[in-house]
Write a protein that holds these residues in place. Structure first.
Motif, PDB file in Angstrom:
ATOM      1  N   SER A 198      59.482 145.090   0.862  1.00 22.72           N
ATOM      2  CA  SER A 198      60.266 145.518  -0.296  1.00 22.72           C
ATOM      3  C   SER A 198      59.452 145.390  -1.577  1.00 22.72           C
ATOM      4  O   SER A 198      58.789 144.373  -1.802  1.00 22.72           O
ATOM      5  N   LEU A 199      59.546 146.418  -2.427  1.00 16.60           N
ATOM      6  CA  LEU A 199      58.904 146.399  -3.741  1.00 16.60           C
ATOM      7  C   LEU A 199      59.623 145.472  -4.710  1.00 16.60           C
ATOM      8  O   LEU A 199      59.088 145.126  -5.761  1.00 16.60           O
ATOM      9  N   LYS A 200      60.853 145.116  -4.395  1.00 17.92           N
ATOM     10  CA  LYS A 200      61.672 144.232  -5.241  1.00 17.92           C
ATOM     11  C   LYS A 200      62.008 144.841  -6.605  1.00 17.92           C
ATOM     12  O   LYS A 200      62.303 144.119  -7.537  1.00 17.92           O
ATOM     13  N   VAL A 201      61.959 146.158  -6.717  1.00 19.95           N
ATOM     14  CA  VAL A 201      62.293 146.830  -7.973  1.00 19.95           C
ATOM     15  C   VAL A 201      63.676 147.444  -7.821  1.00 19.95           C
ATOM     16  O   VAL A 201      63.879 148.345  -7.009  1.00 19.95           O
ATOM     17  N   ARG A 202      64.619 146.937  -8.615  1.00 15.68           N
ATOM     18  CA  ARG A 202      65.998 147.451  -8.541  1.00 15.68           C
ATOM     19  C   ARG A 202      66.284 148.474  -9.635  1.00 15.68           C
ATOM     20  O   ARG A 202      67.244 149.206  -9.571  1.00 15.68           O
ATOM     21  N   GLY A 203      65.467 148.485 -10.658  1.00 15.53           N
ATOM     22  CA  GLY A 203      65.670 149.390 -11.781  1.00 15.53           C
ATOM     23  C   GLY A 203      64.686 149.062 -12.875  1.00 15.53           C
ATOM     24  O   GLY A 203      63.653 148.431 -12.634  1.00 15.53           O
ATOM     25  N   GLY A 204      65.000 149.467 -14.083  1.00 12.10           N
ATOM     26  CA  GLY A 204      64.140 149.171 -15.213  1.00 12.10           C
ATOM     27  C   GLY A 204      64.091 147.670 -15.453  1.00 12.10           C
ATOM     28  O   GLY A 204      65.080 146.968 -15.268  1.00 12.10           O
ATOM     29  N   ILE A 205      62.949 147.172 -15.897  1.00 15.84           N
ATOM     30  CA  ILE A 205      62.803 145.720 -16.058  1.00 15.84           C
ATOM     31  C   ILE A 205      62.931 145.258 -17.504  1.00 15.84           C
ATOM     32  O   ILE A 205      62.945 144.062 -17.761  1.00 15.84           O
ATOM     33  N   PRO A 246      65.073 145.938 -21.387  1.00 18.95           N
ATOM     34  CA  PRO A 246      66.166 146.638 -22.064  1.00 18.95           C
ATOM     35  C   PRO A 246      65.600 147.732 -22.979  1.00 18.95           C
ATOM     36  O   PRO A 246      64.523 147.567 -23.560  1.00 18.95           O
ATOM     37  N   HIS A 247      66.312 148.829 -23.059  1.00 19.95           N
ATOM     38  CA  HIS A 247      65.908 149.923 -23.953  1.00 19.95           C
ATOM     39  C   HIS A 247      65.965 149.410 -25.393  1.00 19.95           C
ATOM     40  O   HIS A 247      66.923 148.732 -25.772  1.00 19.95           O
ATOM     41  N   PRO A 248      64.962 149.738 -26.210  1.00 18.32           N
ATOM     42  CA  PRO A 248      64.932 149.197 -27.572  1.00 18.32           C
ATOM     43  C   PRO A 248      66.057 149.700 -28.484  1.00 18.32           C
ATOM     44  O   PRO A 248      66.427 149.003 -29.430  1.00 18.32           O
ATOM     45  N   THR A 249      66.616 150.876 -28.185  1.00 18.35           N
ATOM     46  CA  THR A 249      67.649 151.414 -29.080  1.00 18.35           C
ATOM     47  C   THR A 249      68.958 151.770 -28.388  1.00 18.35           C
ATOM     48  O   THR A 249      69.983 151.899 -29.043  1.00 18.35           O
ATOM     49  N   LYS A 250      68.933 151.949 -27.077  1.00 25.75           N
ATOM     50  CA  LYS A 250      70.146 152.358 -26.360  1.00 25.75           C
ATOM     51  C   LYS A 250      70.706 151.176 -25.582  1.00 25.75           C
ATOM     52  O   LYS A 250      70.173 150.796 -24.528  1.00 25.75           O
ATOM     53  N   LEU A 251      71.761 150.606 -26.081  1.00 23.06           N
ATOM     54  CA  LEU A 251      72.392 149.431 -25.489  1.00 23.06           C
ATOM     55  C   LEU A 251      72.811 149.711 -24.044  1.00 23.06           C
ATOM     56  O   LEU A 251      73.428 150.733 -23.755  1.00 23.06           O
ATOM     57  N   GLY A 252      72.473 148.833 -23.154  1.00 22.49           N
ATOM     58  CA  GLY A 252      72.872 148.964 -21.750  1.00 22.49           C
ATOM     59  C   GLY A 252      71.881 149.732 -20.889  1.00 22.49           C
ATOM     60  O   GLY A 252      71.982 149.703 -19.673  1.00 22.49           O
ATOM     61  N   GLU A 253      70.937 150.425 -21.480  1.00 21.14           N
ATOM     62  CA  GLU A 253      69.934 151.159 -20.700  1.00 21.14           C
ATOM     63  C   GLU A 253      68.689 150.305 -20.531  1.00 21.14           C
ATOM     64  O   GLU A 253      68.409 149.422 -21.336  1.00 21.14           O
ATOM     65  N   ARG A 254      67.946 150.602 -19.455  1.00 22.89           N
ATOM     66  CA  ARG A 254      66.730 149.844 -19.171  1.00 22.89           C
ATOM     67  C   ARG A 254      65.550 150.803 -19.055  1.00 22.89           C
ATOM     68  O   ARG A 254      65.722 151.974 -18.736  1.00 22.89           O
ATOM     69  N   ILE A 255      64.361 150.274 -19.333  1.00 25.19           N
ATOM     70  CA  ILE A 255      63.138 151.064 -19.252  1.00 25.19           C
ATOM     71  C   ILE A 255      62.101 150.327 -18.405  1.00 25.19           C
ATOM     72  O   ILE A 255      62.308 149.182 -18.026  1.00 25.19           O
ATOM     73  N   VAL A 256      61.006 150.980 -18.136  1.00 27.40           N
ATOM     74  CA  VAL A 256      59.867 150.491 -17.345  1.00 27.40           C
ATOM     75  C   VAL A 256      60.299 150.257 -15.892  1.00 27.40           C
ATOM     76  O   VAL A 256      60.917 149.256 -15.551  1.00 27.40           O
ATOM     77  N   PHE A 257      59.925 151.217 -15.073  1.00 32.86           N
ATOM     78  CA  PHE A 257      60.233 151.188 -13.648  1.00 32.86           C
ATOM     79  C   PHE A 257      58.914 151.001 -12.891  1.00 32.86           C
ATOM     80  O   PHE A 257      58.222 151.976 -12.609  1.00 32.86           O
TER      81      PHE A 257
END
Length: 190
Positions: A130-137, A139-150
């Motif tokens: 398993s890569l152990k990546v569930r999503g972005g690691i 938090p998005h700097p301007t959009k609350l609740g979104e994540r970045i860097v996959f």
């Protein structure tokens, strides 16, 4: 922000090392079977994971007995395959896994999801990491609740290098055993 990124990536790689170490060793052993025998090690990489195959072929330390998997390849029983895909539900990866399973060709798989009964790729593979990546690691700097860097590819390259280190060590150990056997027996051609 780069400090947070570094911290998160370090944590990801440590989780992989702590939880997937045994699977990495088993995968190296599986691939070494082909290298020690008359087989070829095929890399089947999907999407951005193609970079892992490029690294194995063209990187500073190439992978012994490496070949790229294509649909035209006719696999032999001594061959081994390693599948790299972002997700275990990737249709192409699953199709290949089902084909390999049906043809009794042992193969390894690397994907984000953890191994489980609900993960058909892990169920089909001889070894699974398993890569152990569930999503972005981050938090998005301007959009609350979104994540970045996959970091799927970063994790895959780390796993590749860990497999390669184990694999190369196994091949050196095998060569040393062969040398010891030859040292004890004179060559019939001398």
């Amino acid at each position: 922000m780069s400090k947070i990124l570094t911290t998160q990536l370090t944590g990801l790689l440590q989780r992989i090392q702590q939880t997937e170490e045994e699977s990495i060793e088993e995968t190296a052993r599986l691939l070494a079977q082909a290298a020690i025998g008359q087989g070829t090690i095929y890399f089947a990489a999907f999407g951005e994971m193609e970079a892992v195959a490029v690294n194995a072929e063209l990187g500073a330390g190439t992978f012994t007995k490496f070949a790229r998997y294509t649909e035209e390849v006719e696999l032999m029983p001594a061959d081994r395959v390693i599948i790299f895909t972002r997700h275990a539900t990737d249709e192409q990866a699953l199709k290949l896994a089902q084909q390999l399973h049906a043809e009794f060709i042992p193969f390894a798989a690397v994907a984000s999801e953890v191994a489980s009964d609900d993960n058909p790729l892990s169920d089909l593979a001889y070894t699974y990491i398993s890569l152990k990546v569930r999503g972005g690691i981050l938090p998005h700097p301007t959009k609350l609740g979104e994540r970045i860097v996959f970091p799927h590819l970063i994790a895959a390259l780390y796993i590749y290098e860990a497999i390669k280190m184990e694999f190369d060590e196994m091949l050196v150990d095998d060569d040393e055993e062969d040398d010891e056997l030859m040292d004890g027996h004179p060559s019939p051609f001398a």
